[in-house]
Motif scaffolding. Structure first.
Motif, short mmCIF file in Angstrom:
data_model
loop_
_atom_site.label_atom_id
_atom_site.label_comp_id
_atom_site.label_asym_id
_atom_site.label_seq_id
_atom_site.Cartn_x
_atom_site.Cartn_y
_atom_site.Cartn_z
N PRO B 32 -24.27 64.83 133.67
CA PRO B 32 -24.34 65.06 132.23
C PRO B 32 -25.77 65.34 131.75
O PRO B 32 -25.97 66.24 130.92
CB PRO B 32 -23.81 63.76 131.62
N GLU B 33 -26.77 64.62 132.30
CA GLU B 33 -28.15 64.82 131.82
C GLU B 33 -28.64 66.23 132.12
O GLU B 33 -29.32 66.86 131.30
CB GLU B 33 -29.15 63.84 132.50
N LEU B 34 -28.31 66.72 133.34
CA LEU B 34 -28.77 68.07 133.71
C LEU B 34 -28.06 69.13 132.89
O LEU B 34 -28.68 70.11 132.45
CB LEU B 34 -28.54 68.31 135.21
N LEU B 55 -14.02 65.30 133.21
CA LEU B 55 -15.03 65.49 132.16
C LEU B 55 -15.17 64.22 131.32
O LEU B 55 -16.27 63.83 130.94
CB LEU B 55 -14.64 66.65 131.23
N ASN B 56 -14.04 63.59 131.05
CA ASN B 56 -14.06 62.39 130.22
C ASN B 56 -14.64 61.20 130.98
O ASN B 56 -15.41 60.42 130.44
CB ASN B 56 -12.64 62.04 129.76
N SER B 57 -14.27 61.07 132.26
CA SER B 57 -14.66 59.88 133.00
C SER B 57 -16.13 59.91 133.43
O SER B 57 -16.69 58.88 133.78
CB SER B 57 -13.76 59.69 134.22
N THR B 58 -16.77 61.06 133.39
CA THR B 58 -18.15 61.15 133.88
C THR B 58 -19.18 61.24 132.76
O THR B 58 -20.38 61.28 133.03
CB THR B 58 -18.35 62.42 134.73
N ALA B 63 -21.70 65.23 126.73
CA ALA B 63 -22.86 66.10 126.92
C ALA B 63 -22.53 67.54 126.51
O ALA B 63 -23.32 68.22 125.84
CB ALA B 63 -23.32 66.06 128.38
N LEU B 64 -21.34 67.99 126.89
CA LEU B 64 -20.94 69.37 126.57
C LEU B 64 -20.73 69.55 125.07
O LEU B 64 -21.18 70.53 124.47
CB LEU B 64 -19.65 69.75 127.31
#
Lengths: 253, 196
Positions: B32-34, B55-58, B63-64
């Protein structure tokens, strides 16, 4: 409007594209990356690369050819030959293929279809079926057409679709290499029995053959190898003729 | 830098290869940070809507959404475009980003599913992403569910019914087809995204 696809197939042996008649008198037809790019420029809607030797000893050569072919190819790219397990498929995808084609390995282990589809999606799994007329039905053969399975082509196509195959590549062994037309009866029987697309293969010789397999065989796509090599039939010319015959094709492209 | 978001669904090589070919600076990342640090985001995807669960679990989803609301150019491809809608009949418990209204649905039973192959794209005027793409250009599709027709639709195709092939609203773009597999037409669309 969804168009009918024309697929150029490259048969590869030891990293080179080869062409012969029924795998005899193999002639060198060039480098796979160059052949694929030339076909794509000429209007091929997809490229299939089949490793016809597919021994474990030349996996490196095969993956190198896949990588160099995929590098600057921006149409769908399918690779088949020697894919026996999930790891083989993963290596081929990693080298740049969009879809893999499996044949004998899927018959021996139908769950291979769902394992690959589960990881890479059904759209990436093409099940290739080699079928031969026996009396009034069509029997599935494996191991390059050498081993009969006793299975009916339509039933196997239905099972493959239910297991997660995204497309069926259906080759008529009786017509393969003959250039005397696709087996429209075989193609239609399978195409009407399943809801996933059918790629007809085996027997392409003229534009008329393509018109018939799309119109009478209900094929979604048609594949040819020999006629597209050595300039026997130019794909751009073929598409013009299909367009004139009111078959929807990607033309101009 | 363009981040190609890797959430473990399928094969991202083709998308990366196409951007590499265009000379764009891209990185494939699942962090997510990158993704948040990138100038532009591409969300590819093939397969089942449920794979978007990752997408939800990470933490990628947040981030998006933050990048999108901060005005960074965002391109969803195939399943990535479907994620921009409220959800999909394919997996009702996974919520989409709801940037566009409505849910993705199955094709009618009158046509074969999946929809696979090259279909013509009816292009609406004024799209940045489809700038200078010829009307009725052919693009390559492979999908079983389709997005609804919305006011932000910039391209439509027909397959049993008319459906959204491309959507666009400010900095948010979505294409149901695969530009990375759509020949020169597709490359010109990705080039337009690089230049947004």
């Amino acid at each position: 409007m969804l168009t009918k696809r024309i697929i150029a197939c490259l048969d590869m042996d030891a990293g080179r594209v080869v062409k012969g008649v029924q795998f005899k008198n193999l002639r060198d037809a060039g480098n796979p990356a160059e052949c694929a790019a030339a076909h794509a420029r000429n209007g091929a809607d997809e490229i299939v690369l089949l490793d016809i030797t597919a021994t474990s000893g030349n996996r490196g050569t095969m993956l190198h050819a896949v990588r160099s072919t995929a590098h600057s190819l921006f149409v769908p790219f399918t690779v088949g030959g020697g894919i026996r397990q999930l790891d083989d498929a993963a290596a081929v995808f990693d080298a740049g293929a969009d879809k893999i084609a499996i044949n004998s390995a899927a018959v021996r282990d139908p769950e291979l279809i769902s394992r690959i589809a589960g990881r890479f999606g059904s759209q990436a799994v093409v099940v290739a079926i080699d079928a031969k007329r026996i009396d009034r039905s069509f029997e599935v053969f494996i191991a390059g057409g050498r081993v009969p399975t006793g299975r009916d082509a339509t039933q196997w196509a239905q099972e493959a679709a239910a297991s997660g195959a995204g497309e069926i590549m259906l080759t008529s062994m009786d017509r393969d290499g003959t250039q005397c037309g696709f087996d429209c009866e075989l193609v239609r029987a399978v195409a009407e029995a399943i809801s996933i697309p059918v790629i007809a293969s085996g027997g392409a010789g003229s534009a008329r053959d393509f018109v018939e397999v799309f119109r009478d065989g209900r094929a979604d796509a048609a594949l040819a190898a020999s006629i597209f090599h050595f300039g026997i039939e130019n794909i751009a010319q073929l598409k013009r003729e299909l367009h004139d015959a009111s078959i929807p094709v990607r033309w101009p492209c | 830098m363009i981040a190609i978001v890797d959430y473990g669904a399928g094969n991202l090589n083709s998308v990366k290869k196409a951007f590499d070919y265009l000379g764009a600076e891209v990185a494939v990342t699942g962090q997510p940070e990158l993704a948040a640090a990138a100038d532009k985001i591409v969300l590819p995807g093939v397969g089942h809507f449920s794979s978007l669960r990752t997408l939800n679990s990470t933490g990628l989803r947040q981030a998006l959404l933050q990048s999108a609301s901060a005005g960074k150019p965002f391109l969803g491809i195939c399943l990535g475009m479907q994620w921009l809608f409220e959800g999909s009949e394919e997996c009702t418990e996974i919520a989409g980003a709801a940037i566009f209204p409505g849910k993705c649905r199955q094709f009618p039973s009158s046509v074969k599913s999946p929809h696979v192959g090259w279909n013509s794209l009816e292009i609406q005027e004024g799209s940045l992403l489809l700038r200078e793409v010829a009307q009725d250009s052919f693009v390559y599709y492979t999908h079983s569910f389709h997005a609804p027709i919305v006011s932000a639709m910039t391209g439509a195709s027909e397959y049993g019914l008319r459906f959204a092939g491309a959507v666009e609203q400010d900095n948010i773009f979505g294409v149901q087809f695969h530009p990375e597999k759509s020949g020169d037409v597709g490359l010109s669309i990705l080039k337009n995204f690089c230049e947004v």
